[in-house]
Design an enzyme around this catalytic site. Structure first.
Site, PDB file in Angstrom:
ATOM      1  N   HIS A  72      44.743  33.987 -42.932  1.00  0.00           N
ATOM      2  CA  HIS A  72      44.569  34.920 -41.806  1.00  0.00           C
ATOM      3  C   HIS A  72      45.878  35.337 -41.159  1.00  0.00           C
ATOM      4  O   HIS A  72      45.900  36.248 -40.352  1.00  0.00           O
ATOM      5  CB  HIS A  72      43.692  34.284 -40.723  1.00  0.00           C
ATOM      6  N   GLU A 124      42.852  35.881 -37.076  1.00  0.00           N
ATOM      7  CA  GLU A 124      43.625  36.994 -37.644  1.00  0.00           C
ATOM      8  C   GLU A 124      44.028  37.992 -36.554  1.00  0.00           C
ATOM      9  O   GLU A 124      45.155  38.492 -36.531  1.00  0.00           O
ATOM     10  CB  GLU A 124      42.813  37.718 -38.725  1.00  0.00           C
ATOM     11  N   THR A 159      41.067  42.939 -40.950  1.00  0.00           N
ATOM     12  CA  THR A 159      40.855  43.273 -42.371  1.00  0.00           C
ATOM     13  C   THR A 159      39.410  43.114 -42.853  1.00  0.00           C
ATOM     14  O   THR A 159      39.021  43.736 -43.830  1.00  0.00           O
ATOM     15  CB  THR A 159      41.736  42.375 -43.272  1.00  0.00           C
ATOM     16  N   CYS A 189      40.538  45.477 -45.722  1.00  0.00           N
ATOM     17  CA  CYS A 189      41.071  45.180 -47.058  1.00  0.00           C
ATOM     18  C   CYS A 189      40.103  45.593 -48.165  1.00  0.00           C
ATOM     19  O   CYS A 189      38.900  45.712 -47.940  1.00  0.00           O
ATOM     20  CB  CYS A 189      41.448  43.705 -47.169  1.00  0.00           C
TER      21      CYS A 189
HETATM   22  S1  SF4 Z   1      41.630  39.786 -49.413  1.00  0.00           S
HETATM   23 FE1  SF4 Z   1      40.887  40.520 -47.438  1.00  0.00          FE
HETATM   24  S2  SF4 Z   1      39.351  39.031 -46.776  1.00  0.00           S
HETATM   25 FE2  SF4 Z   1      40.545  38.091 -48.411  1.00  0.00          FE
HETATM   26  S3  SF4 Z   1      42.120  36.948 -47.338  1.00  0.00           S
HETATM   27 FE3  SF4 Z   1      42.969  38.932 -47.858  1.00  0.00          FE
HETATM   28  S4  SF4 Z   1      42.618  40.214 -46.074  1.00  0.00           S
HETATM   29 FE4  SF4 Z   1      41.303  38.403 -45.872  1.00  0.00          FE
END
Ligand code: SF4
Length: 277
Positions: A72, A124, A159, A189
């Site tokens: 995070h 986060e 994210t 993300c």
């Molecule tokens: S891919 Fe997305 S959900 Fe997974 S750790 Fe990274 S930011 Fe977090």
């Protein structure tokens, strides 16, 4: 015969997977404390515990020379405080969280008032805002109504938020402050987006949906909310023991998805138990 439909994207993302392997590697090299929950999943946390890895919620209580920052991420200020205590830091920060950090830093540098769409108390979000003196965190319509006017808003997202929700909040900010410039950087993300759209696709076709993930995992909760828009019978479980046979009465298609911190074995065990219903 009941059919089980797995979402095409589900479960653990590369960010969490890499963070868990990094923790296990470092635990072999010497005593390690993880700052906060590496993942919001009790099964993974137990595996780490079995390796002798300690978890501390506060840096002042760390008893090992090395600490790990979770996927995070954290703020530069928090890193400096940790170093000042003489601790060695291993960063397991996900590269996609770093992308969000860079977006926030440049918005602030360019003079935007930073607004994060996310949960104020989530680790986060605390990391994303930890180096800012002035910012807001919003999640729902009321939070947007409580915002004060700024000539320029720079909006980024936690994210793991649902992109649909984030877009709704951005539109609301634009409507509420028509005189202001509102710049939005999409920091949701890719794994989150893929899981969200695969969940919608699956929930549309399912009579019952089972979402597997930790009770306090944000993206798991988002998956539950998303699926509930397309299917009336959605249930959130942490593991197979929480499944209730009554949920599956008259169900022909059971959809299955899982949050980004859920290990494959847990998903497999849930699927196997559903098959026995
Ligand atoms: S891919 Fe997305 S959900 Fe997974 S750790 Fe990274 S930011 Fe977090």
């Amino acid at each position: 015969m009941m059919q089980i439909m797995r979402a095409t994207h589900l479960g653990m993302c590369f960010g969490v997977r890499d963070a868990v392997s990094l923790a296990l590697e470092h635990a072999d090299a010497g005593p390690l404390t993880i700052l906060g929950d590496l993942v919001h999943n009790p099964t993974v946390l137990e595996a780490l515990h079995a390796k002798g890895i300690a978890v501390a919620q506060d840096v002042t209580t760390v008893a090992t020379p090395t600490v790990m920052v979770t996927a995070h991420g954290t703020s530069e200020r928090a890193l400096a405080r940790t170093r000042a205590l003489g601790l060695t830091i291993v960063e397991a920060t996900c590269p996609l969280v770093r992308v969000a950090h860079r977006a926030v830093t440049s918005l602030a540098r360019e003079g935007y008032h930073v607004v994060i769409v996310g949960r104020r108390d989530h680790v986060e979000v605390r990391g994303l805002t930890g180096d800012l003196d002035d910012f807001d965190v919003v999640l729902d319509d009321e939070d947007v109504l409580a915002l004060e006017e700024h000539p320029r808003f720079g909006v980024a997202a936690q994210t793991t938020q649902s992109l649909e929700k984030v877009r709704h909040v951005v539109a609301l900010i634009r409507r509420r402050f028509p005189q202001s410039e509102v710049r939005f950087v999409d920091t949701v993300c890719k794994p989150t987006k893929e899981r969200q759209s695969a969940a919608i696709e699956m929930a549309r076709q399912a009579d019952v949906v089972i979402v597997v993930g930790g009770r306090s995992s944000n993206n798991t909760r988002e998956l539950v909310n998303t699926c509930a828009k397309y299917c009336a019978r959605v249930h959130h479980v942490q593991n197979e023991a929480e499944l209730d046979p009554e949920w599956f009465l008259d169900a022909e298609v059971v959809g299955l998805t899982a949050g980004t911190s859920t290990p494959d074995e847990v998903i497999d065990r849930v699927e196997a138990r559903i098959r026995q219903q």
